[in-house]
Write an enzyme that holds these catalytic residues in place. Structure first.
Site, PDB file in Angstrom:
ATOM      1  CD  GLN A   6      -6.304   0.970   5.346  1.00 27.50           C
ATOM      2  OE1 GLN A   6      -5.213   1.062   4.773  1.00 27.50           O
ATOM      3  NE2 GLN A   6      -6.408   0.939   6.660  1.00 27.50           N
ATOM      4  NE  ARG A  60      -2.061   4.023   1.854  1.00 29.75           N
ATOM      5  CZ  ARG A  60      -2.223   3.406   3.025  1.00 29.75           C
ATOM      6  NH1 ARG A  60      -1.216   2.777   3.576  1.00 29.75           N
ATOM      7  NH2 ARG A  60      -3.383   3.430   3.647  1.00 29.75           N
ATOM      8  CE  LYS A  98      -2.731  -2.849   9.383  1.00 31.13           C
ATOM      9  NZ  LYS A  98      -1.585  -3.814   9.273  1.00 31.13           N
ATOM     10  CB  THR A  99       2.323  -2.915  12.447  1.00 35.08           C
ATOM     11  OG1 THR A  99       1.792  -3.021  11.120  1.00 35.08           O
ATOM     12  CG2 THR A  99       3.430  -3.935  12.615  1.00 35.08           C
ATOM     13  CG  ASP A 130      -1.420  -7.261   9.553  1.00 29.73           C
ATOM     14  OD1 ASP A 130      -2.218  -6.394   9.951  1.00 29.73           O
ATOM     15  OD2 ASP A 130      -0.370  -7.000   8.938  1.00 29.73           O
ATOM     16  CD  GLU A 131      -3.414  -4.885   6.100  1.00 28.99           C
ATOM     17  OE1 GLU A 131      -4.607  -4.533   6.109  1.00 28.99           O
ATOM     18  OE2 GLU A 131      -2.472  -4.073   6.015  1.00 28.99           O
TER      19      GLU A 131
END
Length: 680
Positions: free
Chosen positions: A291, A626, A38-39, A260-261
């Site tokens: 998420q 994670r 994503k980043t 983002d997010e």
């Protein structure tokens, strides 16, 4: 600034990441599963825009933590630096100078002025709240504030609320200050002012009390030239709504907006974005509805589900290739999240090599569970796994006690994320209060904190007389104490001129004799003195800025800091934290403790309908994803929490996972207790 080969910014991306990063115009939604880059997609997109000639000053990138913003910025700098060093870039020597951003660290940028790297400073890459503060400081007159307003943290907010309630004769037993703080936070997130709330007809005691408190609290904040955390976005939205020309100016400044997010946005953040993007409609939103785990913070996952409704011309791209976890971990995570009905369906997959299946462990009690976790971590460490690559996650902080004891017994170094943070420690807050008052003389809370630290013999009556302008009526001895304090403040203001922030803090500590004060008054003085010196080290990272700007930025970053901002890269200790705090992190080995009905899913959520239960399932999904190599899911037949012994059933989330995706084993629990797809 232009590049001869802007395609360099797309190198190394997979097909879907490249598609997302290459798009330039219009609304874009990227659904990015955990570990899917994503980043990477977001930062390559920004680098590609800059390389293609988009002015960096027109780029806005918003996220939720300083840590995430710093990582974003570092990655973009690395991309632009690599291309510039390879001689592929053509630099615009007339690029405008730095306007605003995360404070540059000394020695960080080595390129000449106007290079692609230094011009990145014209962009804004930061958190929602730091961006709102940036807007309000620039538009202070229109917003009704002075530019150097103070941002109150949670402790400041509670302290002020208690003062207001005392003045209004509102009983803290009938109306707890923490409960009022929660109500006010929710109202501001929903963009409800005190005037609007007061206008709601209610004959009940609590709403009427909250209305009185809300009005008085906001008046006290205004008098102190201060805003609390929730005020920042609240007033930024009100500013844009009330001043169309101000809004147009910022819409034209930031033509390319990145979020983002996106699934974690709340009502006020959503409205801020909608207003900013409405003119040019270039909004790049990236996130994952699966998420979304912050409903209790008022985050609304429906914002990401409704993106195409809000922006009908939107392009939607799915990132489903996972680079983090083994196929076995992903298989279990996919099967769990598939049970949720309100989502954008996706299936994570990976080219990573096969590993071990997630292991389910049943235990007799929380002590047995903790001993297993500690023993397994010790074994993994003996095999060469660094302590810092192990994480122990849990639903509530109350679960950490038994786990801590087990770690201590085995001499396993650990760090609890979310415990008392560095900037919340008394000695640090004392020195920061001096800095706050020097920056904002209207900050009465800061003045109250420093007026008698170190002790100066200024009692409550003397202080109140000073505040009321009645100092002349005090006895000569008391007037002398106040005069000495006022001269100290004048001296400190003079000392700030021409110094770096770190130099000033060192001088402040010496001038007020703070280390000697700690040594004389506290048993743990040595540790606290170390914290004081660490604060000076933190201040050095702001020394590239003029001291006034540096002080404002330091105070702002501290007020807006998150739990993850305290993480240190080179700290080799086992990480222990709630699953909420682990969002965005990854570890080679992850232990999720307490997978029991009543804990995960939490008892309140399990009884409040499908929406909250689905958020609990998303929380379990976030915890599972994670893990990179090893995943342990543990539960205990009985657990003592808050002094009560509870007999537990395994979490329904365990029962929802088919047997073929899990490895099951136990300690002293009999085999029947391990049949997690039936009754125990």
């Amino acid at each position: 600034m232009t590049y001869s080969k802007p395609q360099f910014a797309l190198a190394g991306l997979n097909e879907r990441q490249r598609e997302a990063a290459a798009l330039r115009e219009g609304p874009i939604l990227v659904i990015a599963g955990p570990g899917s880059g994503k980043t990477r997609a977001l930062t390559h997109r920004i680098a590609h825009l800059i390389a293609a000639g988009v002015p960096p000053a027109s780029i806005l990138a918003l996220t939720f933590t300083n840590k995430a913003a710093e990582e974003m910025r570092d990655r973009i700098v690395a991309l632009l630096s690599r291309n510039d060093q390879n001689g592929e870039g053509e630099v615009d020597e007339n690029a405008p100078k730095q306007l605003h951003q995360v404070p540059p660290k000394a020695g960080r940028f080595t390129k000449r002025s106007g290079s692609p790297i230094s011009s990145l400073n014209q962009s804004f890459i930061g958190t929602f709240h730091s961006f709102a503060a940036f807007i309000l400081r620039h538009e202070a007159a229109s917003a009704g504030f002075k530019p150097h307003f103070t941002i109150y943290d949670e402790g400041d907010r509670l302290a002020l609320l208690k003062e207001v309630m005392k003045e209004l004769n509102v009983s803290s037993e009938r109306v707890p200050a923490a409960m009022v703080a929660g109500v006010l936070s929710a109202l501001k997130d929903d963009l409800v002012s005190w005037e609007e709330y007061e206008g709601r007809d209610s004959t009940e005691f609590f709403p009427r009390a909250v209305a009185r408190i809300y009005e008085a609290y906001q008046e006290r904040l205004r008098f102190a030239n201060a805003l609390d955390f929730d005020d920042l976005i609240f007033f930024a939205v009100r500013l844009f709504r009330a001043h169309p020309r101000v809004l147009e100016r910022w819409q034209d400044r930031f033509r390319f907006i990145h979020v983002d997010e996106y699934q974690d946005t709340n009502t006020s953040q959503y409205e801020l974005l909608r207003l900013l993007a409405a003119r040019h409609r270039n909004v790049f939103a990236i996130g994952d509805d699966a998420q979304s785990i912050y409903g209790w913070r008022r985050a609304d996952y429906r914002n990401i589900l409704n993106f195409e409704r809000d922006w009908p011309e939107a392009k939607v791209i799915f990132l489903e290739e996972n680079y983090r976890s083994t196929p076995e971990i992903l298989q279990a995570a996919n099967r769990l999240i598939a049970k949720n009905q309100n989502q954008k369906p996706k299936t994570l997959w990976t080219k990573n090599k096969p590993g071990t299946m997630p292991e389910v462990r049943a235990h007799e009690d929380e002590r047995d569970e903790a001993e297993f976790v500690a023993a397994e971590i010790a074994s993994l460490h003996d095999e060469g796994l660094p302590w810092s690559e192990c994480a122990v996650l849990y639903r509530t902080n109350a679960q950490s006690r038994a786990l801590e004891e087990a770690m201590l017994e085995r001499d396993i170094p650990y760090a609890i994320i979310g415990a008392v943070r560095f900037f919340e420690r008394r000695e640090v807050k004392d020195l920061l209060a001096y800095l706050r008052f020097l920056q904002n003389p209207d900050d009465l809370l800061a003045l109250k904190r420093i007026v008698n630290v170190p002790a100066r013999g200024i009692g409550p009556k003397t202080f109140l007389a000073h505040l009321g302008g009645q100092s002349a009526r005090l006895p000569p001895r008391d007037r002398a104490k106040l005069e000495r304090f006022e001269k100290l403040i004048e001296r400190l203001r003079t000392d700030m001129a021409g110094r770096s922030l770190a130099e000033f803090l060192r001088g402040l500590i010496k001038t007020i004799g703070y280390e000697a004060y700690l040594a004389d008054s506290l048993r743990d003085a040595e540790a606290r003195i170390e914290n004081v010196r660490e604060l000076v080290s933190v201040a050095r990272t702001y020394d590239a800025l003029p001291i006034g700007e540096a002080a404002t930025k330091l105070l702002e970053d501290i007020a807006l800091a998150s739990e993850q901002d305290a993480l240190k890269k080179n700290d080799d200790r086992v990480r222990m934290m709630t699953i909420h705090a682990a969002k965005g992190l990854e570890f080679r080995a992850v232990f999720i403790a307490g997978l029991e009905e009543g804990l995960l899913p939490h008892a309140k959520s399990a009884s409040n309908g499908r929406a909250e239960l689905e958020e609990e399932r998303r929380l379990a999904y976030v915890g599972m994803t994670r893990a990179k190599e090893r995943l342990y899911l543990t539960w205990a037949l009985q657990r003592t929490l808050f002094g009560e012994v509870q007999v537990n059933m395994p979490s329904r989330f365990l029962r929802e996972l088919p047997e073929e995706v899990l490895a099951k084993s136990g300690s002293v629990v009999d085999d029947e207790a391990l049949i997690i797809d039936g009754d125990t």
